[in-house]
Design a protein around this motif. Structure first.
Motif, mmCIF file in Angstrom:
data_model
loop_
_atom_site.group_PDB
_atom_site.id
_atom_site.type_symbol
_atom_site.label_atom_id
_atom_site.label_comp_id
_atom_site.label_asym_id
_atom_site.label_seq_id
_atom_site.Cartn_x
_atom_site.Cartn_y
_atom_site.Cartn_z
ATOM 1 N N UNK A 16 0.832 -1.195 0.000
ATOM 2 C CA UNK A 16 0.000 0.000 0.000
ATOM 3 C C UNK A 16 0.870 1.250 0.000
ATOM 4 N N UNK A 17 1.977 1.220 0.716
ATOM 5 C CA UNK A 17 2.819 2.394 0.836
ATOM 6 C C UNK A 17 3.718 2.653 -0.362
ATOM 7 N N UNK A 18 3.602 1.896 -1.452
ATOM 8 C CA UNK A 18 4.408 2.168 -2.630
ATOM 9 C C UNK A 18 3.781 3.268 -3.479
ATOM 10 N N UNK A 19 2.553 3.665 -3.190
ATOM 11 C CA UNK A 19 1.878 4.705 -3.945
ATOM 12 C C UNK A 19 2.019 6.040 -3.241
ATOM 13 N N UNK A 20 1.865 7.102 -4.008
ATOM 14 C CA UNK A 20 1.918 8.441 -3.460
ATOM 15 C C UNK A 20 0.491 8.913 -3.200
ATOM 16 N N UNK A 21 0.191 9.375 -1.980
ATOM 17 C CA UNK A 21 -1.165 9.870 -1.727
ATOM 18 C C UNK A 21 -1.412 11.166 -2.500
ATOM 19 N N UNK A 22 -2.456 11.177 -3.308
ATOM 20 C CA UNK A 22 -2.789 12.354 -4.102
ATOM 21 C C UNK A 22 -4.228 12.775 -3.810
ATOM 22 N N UNK A 23 -4.569 13.966 -4.284
ATOM 23 C CA UNK A 23 -5.889 14.513 -4.065
ATOM 24 C C UNK A 23 -6.533 14.844 -5.400
ATOM 25 N N UNK A 24 -7.842 14.973 -5.374
ATOM 26 C CA UNK A 24 -8.621 15.296 -6.567
ATOM 27 C C UNK A 24 -8.295 16.720 -7.008
ATOM 28 N N UNK A 25 -8.192 16.931 -8.307
ATOM 29 C CA UNK A 25 -8.021 18.293 -8.785
ATOM 30 C C UNK A 25 -9.410 18.919 -8.960
ATOM 31 N N UNK A 26 -9.506 20.247 -8.851
ATOM 32 C CA UNK A 26 -10.814 20.901 -8.855
ATOM 33 C C UNK A 26 -11.691 20.599 -10.073
ATOM 34 N N UNK A 27 -11.095 20.427 -11.249
ATOM 35 C CA UNK A 27 -11.891 20.207 -12.453
ATOM 36 C C UNK A 27 -11.949 18.744 -12.861
ATOM 37 N N UNK A 28 -11.428 17.857 -12.026
ATOM 38 C CA UNK A 28 -11.387 16.442 -12.380
ATOM 39 C C UNK A 28 -12.489 15.650 -11.725
ATOM 40 N N UNK A 29 -12.558 14.412 -12.138
ATOM 41 C CA UNK A 29 -13.492 13.470 -11.536
ATOM 42 C C UNK A 29 -12.868 12.944 -10.249
ATOM 43 N N UNK A 30 -13.613 12.115 -9.543
ATOM 44 C CA UNK A 30 -13.026 11.521 -8.342
ATOM 45 C C UNK A 30 -11.907 10.586 -8.766
ATOM 46 N N UNK A 31 -10.916 10.425 -7.917
ATOM 47 C CA UNK A 31 -9.775 9.574 -8.247
ATOM 48 C C UNK A 31 -10.212 8.138 -8.504
#
Length: 159
Positions: A16-31
């Motif tokens: 699980x920890x091999x990924x980078x935690x990211x957030x949704x961009x304002x104009x994008x869909x949900x991750x």
């Protein structure tokens, strides 16, 4: 049994920890809509440290929600609410960075609805960048000007 459970738990934590935690961009869909996995260099926690002079590889998987013929990188650092383009990356063609789901076969920009792709881009953190906390916005825009995918993450440019 406890040893087996412990090893399984440790394996899950490492995976699980091999990924980078990211957030949704304002104009994008949900991750979740993108079914993406994002890796930013070896960053495994929020607020990635981007070291000046280093090469950082951005990689993610996503499923295209439509047919696409061209893609453009939309990459900037948001500082005090203002976007500053990453020199040499922002508004450049993304086609050479697109791969089939196997991650090895180049696909170019002819994306097909419902098919999974891998995007990989090595970015140099230039010495001219200031030492500062930023919010990195990374997106791929299709020929119609809409995002095929995008994400944001807090980061710090460090020496």
């Amino acid at each position: 049994m406890q040893v087996a459970f412990g090893l399984l738990f440790l394996c899950l934590v490492i995976c699980v920890n091999t990924l980078t935690p990211v957030e949704k961009c304002p104009k994008g869909k949900s991750l979740e809509d993108y079914k993406l996995t994002v890796k930013v260099g070896n960053c495994k926690k929020s607020s990635c440290r981007l070291k000046k002079g280093r090469l950082v590889v951005i990689e993610f998987r996503f499923t295209s929600d439509r047919n696409v013929k061209t893609l453009t990188n939309d990459v900037n650092a948001i500082i005090a609410g203002l976007p500053f383009p990453f020199i040499g990356v922002d508004q450049t063609p993304a086609c050479d960075n697109m791969y089939e789901a196997d991650g090895r076969t180049k696909s170019g920009c002819k994306l097909v609805t419902g098919q999974e792709y891998v995007y990989r881009f090595p970015i140099k953190i230039l010495e001219i960048y200031p030492v500062i906390k930023v919010r990195v916005h990374w997106g791929l825009k299709a020929d119609d000007g809409n995002y095929v995918m995008c994400f944001e993450l807090p980061a710090s440019i460090v020496t």
